[in-house]
Structures are given as structure tokens and as C-alpha cells.
Design a protein around this motif. Sequence first.
Motif, PDB file in Angstrom:
ATOM      1  N   MET A 238      75.919  26.312  10.168  1.00 45.62           N
ATOM      2  CA  MET A 238      76.112  26.733   8.511  1.00 45.62           C
ATOM      3  C   MET A 238      75.527  28.149   8.429  1.00 45.62           C
ATOM      4  O   MET A 238      76.122  28.292   7.470  1.00 45.62           O
ATOM      5  N   ALA A 239      74.744  28.590   9.144  1.00 45.55           N
ATOM      6  CA  ALA A 239      74.396  29.729   8.601  1.00 45.55           C
ATOM      7  C   ALA A 239      74.956  30.706   8.577  1.00 45.55           C
ATOM      8  O   ALA A 239      76.025  31.684   8.234  1.00 45.55           O
ATOM      9  N   MET A 240      76.805  30.279   9.365  1.00 43.88           N
ATOM     10  CA  MET A 240      77.525  31.555   9.339  1.00 43.88           C
ATOM     11  C   MET A 240      78.168  31.918   8.294  1.00 43.88           C
ATOM     12  O   MET A 240      78.672  32.881   7.770  1.00 43.88           O
ATOM     13  N   GLY A 241      78.180  30.833   7.036  1.00 43.95           N
ATOM     14  CA  GLY A 241      78.945  30.936   5.756  1.00 43.95           C
ATOM     15  C   GLY A 241      78.119  33.007   5.085  1.00 43.95           C
ATOM     16  O   GLY A 241      78.701  33.453   4.566  1.00 43.95           O
ATOM     17  N   TYR A 242      76.560  33.019   5.131  1.00 46.56           N
ATOM     18  CA  TYR A 242      75.698  34.097   4.939  1.00 46.56           C
ATOM     19  C   TYR A 242      76.971  35.681   5.357  1.00 46.56           C
ATOM     20  O   TYR A 242      77.200  36.388   5.149  1.00 46.56           O
ATOM     21  N   ALA A 243      77.669  35.347   6.519  1.00 52.20           N
ATOM     22  CA  ALA A 243      77.521  36.658   7.472  1.00 52.20           C
ATOM     23  C   ALA A 243      79.003  36.737   6.703  1.00 52.20           C
ATOM     24  O   ALA A 243      80.170  38.006   6.634  1.00 52.20           O
ATOM     25  N   ILE A 244      79.868  35.914   6.561  1.00 52.75           N
ATOM     26  CA  ILE A 244      81.079  35.308   6.541  1.00 52.75           C
ATOM     27  C   ILE A 244      81.350  35.763   4.581  1.00 52.75           C
ATOM     28  O   ILE A 244      82.432  37.040   4.702  1.00 52.75           O
ATOM     29  N   LYS A 338      88.443  31.423   5.245  1.00 50.32           N
ATOM     30  CA  LYS A 338      87.204  31.261   6.475  1.00 50.32           C
ATOM     31  C   LYS A 338      86.022  30.909   5.916  1.00 50.32           C
ATOM     32  O   LYS A 338      85.028  30.056   6.809  1.00 50.32           O
ATOM     33  N   VAL A 339      85.824  30.241   4.535  1.00 48.46           N
ATOM     34  CA  VAL A 339      84.474  29.407   4.061  1.00 48.46           C
ATOM     35  C   VAL A 339      84.723  28.387   4.351  1.00 48.46           C
ATOM     36  O   VAL A 339      84.354  27.379   5.051  1.00 48.46           O
ATOM     37  N   GLY A 340      85.754  27.596   4.235  1.00 51.28           N
ATOM     38  CA  GLY A 340      86.333  26.101   5.075  1.00 51.28           C
ATOM     39  C   GLY A 340      85.959  26.018   6.242  1.00 51.28           C
ATOM     40  O   GLY A 340      85.537  25.170   7.196  1.00 51.28           O
ATOM     41  N   LEU A 341      86.389  27.222   7.539  1.00 48.42           N
ATOM     42  CA  LEU A 341      86.160  26.683   8.547  1.00 48.42           C
ATOM     43  C   LEU A 341      84.117  26.848   8.419  1.00 48.42           C
ATOM     44  O   LEU A 341      84.112  26.678  10.098  1.00 48.42           O
ATOM     45  N   THR A 342      83.983  27.355   8.034  1.00 49.10           N
ATOM     46  CA  THR A 342      82.151  27.341   7.905  1.00 49.10           C
ATOM     47  C   THR A 342      81.589  25.828   7.865  1.00 49.10           C
ATOM     48  O   THR A 342      81.122  25.521   9.088  1.00 49.10           O
ATOM     49  N   SER A 343      82.309  24.784   7.289  1.00 47.49           N
ATOM     50  CA  SER A 343      81.797  23.059   7.393  1.00 47.49           C
ATOM     51  C   SER A 343      82.378  22.876   8.715  1.00 47.49           C
ATOM     52  O   SER A 343      82.020  22.173   9.477  1.00 47.49           O
ATOM     53  N   ALA A 344      83.882  23.255   8.643  1.00 43.90           N
ATOM     54  CA  ALA A 344      84.822  22.113  10.050  1.00 43.90           C
ATOM     55  C   ALA A 344      84.210  22.664  11.874  1.00 43.90           C
ATOM     56  O   ALA A 344      83.971  21.710  12.350  1.00 43.90           O
ATOM     57  N   ILE A 345      83.996  24.130  11.485  1.00 37.32           N
ATOM     58  CA  ILE A 345      83.486  24.189  12.991  1.00 37.32           C
ATOM     59  C   ILE A 345      82.259  24.036  13.238  1.00 37.32           C
ATOM     60  O   ILE A 345      82.089  23.252  14.294  1.00 37.32           O
ATOM     61  N   PRO A 346      80.805  23.684  12.371  1.00 33.58           N
ATOM     62  CA  PRO A 346      79.155  23.872  12.850  1.00 33.58           C
ATOM     63  C   PRO A 346      79.582  21.502  13.149  1.00 33.58           C
ATOM     64  O   PRO A 346      79.641  20.702  14.275  1.00 33.58           O
TER      65      PRO A 346
END
Length: 429
Positions: A238-244, A338-346
Amino acid sequence: MWSTFVMTLKTNLRDRQSLFWLIVFPIALATLFNGLLGNLAEGYELKAMPVAVVEDANWTESPGAKTFIDGLSGKSGTGKSGTGTTGDTAGTDDTADTTDTTVTVTKLLDATTVATVDDARDRLADGTAKGYLRVDGDGRIRLTLSSRAAEAMNGTSATDSNGAVTVAALSSVIDLYNRTDAATRDLLQRHPEAMQSRAFWSSIGNIADTTRETSLTNSTPNVTARYFYALLGMACLMAMGYAIAAVTSAQANLSALGIRRTVAPLGRGRQLMAGFLASWLCSDVSLTIALAYIRYVCDVPLGGREPAAVAAVAVASFMACAFGTMIGAIPGLKHSVKVGLTSAIPCTLSLFSGLYGQFAMDLSDWITRHAPVLALVNPAQQVTNLFYDILYYDDYRPFATTCGVLIAMSAVFLAAGVAMLKEQRYEHL
């Protein structure tokens, strides 16, 4: 670059959504796991089993059995070290060692005495006992379970896992008693003079030392830890949201801030580096807070290697930020996607790391055995493996190997992200 780092850091700290997913969400889910699974480990502990002890004529002729059952019932006391658990066929001699020793044994039985086998069966029928113990004509102790108790302890639908563990332990110690007793009777029959030997009686008392508990792992296995480790794997991704957010805020076609940053004197590379480092710091601190809650509030073990667990969070959050950088750099995707992928991928990858219950655990195990390459390229599985390596392995080589895998993933993600960002050009701002 420093100003960009500080401003990105402040922006991240004001991002309530990201803070929720990295701190509040894992803490809330860990609390839920702790409530649902907190008693799961107790199902594999030794607990005293209610049994009836038949004190008939055979029992009277074997006082060693009474001493043995008293020990299994948790009754500690003093006794002559030569008597052990061998029964009284040889008796004791005045020349034997009379040193008093106190023996403390884990309580395996909650024993109630009865006069006959029929009385014991009545207790099995009314449910006050799960089994009964008796001594046969050869002096051997026999354990008989009720059909109801046996069904509850056996099979995939077993409901009494504590009883199954206790019965396994009882079978082992009763078998040891019977073999020791039979060997002692046979030896004394062939060599009566051994009755006068202190060394002989001492060797009988030390037989229990021939079996020792040995741990094959660095720490005692914990049946609930796997769920919490899988949760940490999901939270780290979920931390990838910051980098996105850091990458998209530097893209002129996605925001007004991106336009201003594009025409700023600070180069794009330094802007992205400052944003990446700020994102890594925020995610690392947030996930360390979640880790501390899981370790000290939920009491999930880490094998006494808490500093290594903190390092694991740093490596995992670095990988997540690298992953986020790659996703943020994908051209043609809106920021909301891209923000939606932050939840979908994990959420998707965590299915294959065992987060969603027993089915997911079995699926994760199947993939690891039959398709190890898929497990190797799953970031959630590798983050979960980090904590497994800390808990169970004797040395840090498996942990270092998993860290190497995550660092390699990070290098691939960053290289892909930089390649996509390098090719991006704008016809007009």
C-alpha cells in the motif's frame, strides 16, 4: 532538492488517505485478527484430560503405576531416586540410594479413581471422563478413549485439538513406562543381583533423559503469525501510493503543480529523487508503527529479532516506493486510475500470499511448491517471507536472500519507471 524533499514530506503527512492505509488499516485488521485468531494457538497446547483410573487388583499390585499416574496428574513430591516408574516387582532395598528428589511433571491428566472397568465406562458414557486408565495382567498401563472423544480428536473436522495433542503425549510417556517396566522385570528375573545395585536403579530413573525436546526452528512455530505477516505484506505494498503521488505531481499533463514543476529550475531527476526519498521515509515510519503494534500489542513473535524486522520494513517499503514510481510513470493513465491500482494490486497479490484465510494459505503453499517462480515474482509473498525468515531460520542467510530479491525487484521497477519518464515529452504546457 532539499526544499522539494521537505515539501513532499509535509504533503505526505497531510495525506490522510495514505496514512489510513499504512497505519490505521493494518492496526485495525491486526486487532480483528487478534480477536478472531487469538485462541487458535491454544488449540495446540497440552491441557489436562479428564480420565478415570481403575484401581482394581492389578492396580494394587503395581504401585509404580500409581506413582507414574500421580506424576502425570501434576502431583509433585519426593521419592527415592531408585524406584522410578518400574513398578514394584523388584521392590526396593535398604542399600538403594535414598536421596530425596523433587520431580515436576507437566500435568496431562485430571484423574478420578474408580473401582471397576464398568464404573469407568459409566463415566465415559455420561461425559465426565474422556477415557480411562487401567493396569493389565502383565503390569502394563492401558489407555482407552471413549468413541465420542476419539471422533472429536481425529479427522479433518476434529473439534478437540487440545485433546489430540494431549493423547499423543500420553501415548508416548505410557509407552515409555511400559517398555521400561517390561525391560526391568525381564532383567531382574534373569539377574536378581541387579536389585542390590545403586547404578542400576539410577539408570532406571534417568531413562526419561534419553528423550529431549529439540526445536528444528529458531523460534517456536506460531499458527497465527502467518496471517499477520501476510497483512504486513499487503500494508507494505500500500505504501506505493506515496511514490505514485510524488511522480504524478511532477507530470505536467496530470496536474497544475506538475506544470509549475516542469518549468522550475530544479531538474526532473532531482525532483523525483527528493519525492522518492520523502515517500520512502514516510512509508517506512508508518509501517514501523504498524509493526510495533502487531509485535507488542498483538504479541506476534519475531523470534527476538526485532531490529531485523525493522530493517525488513525498510527494504519492503523501498520496494513498494519503487513499484509506485513505475506505476506513477505509466503514460496515458489518469491519476485516479493510478491511485486505484494502489489498492487493487496489493489486494490481488495478497490472495496468493495467504492473507484471506485457509484457502488462500493452501493456494500460497501450492504455488510455492509447484510454481516457485510465481511466488518469487510476487512482491507480497516476498515481503511475507522476510518475516518468516526472521522467525524460523537459525541464521540470516535466508533473510538476506529475500532482501536481495526485493532489492532486485526495486531495481527493475525503478529502471522501468525512469525509462518511461525519460521518454515523456509535452507538446505544450
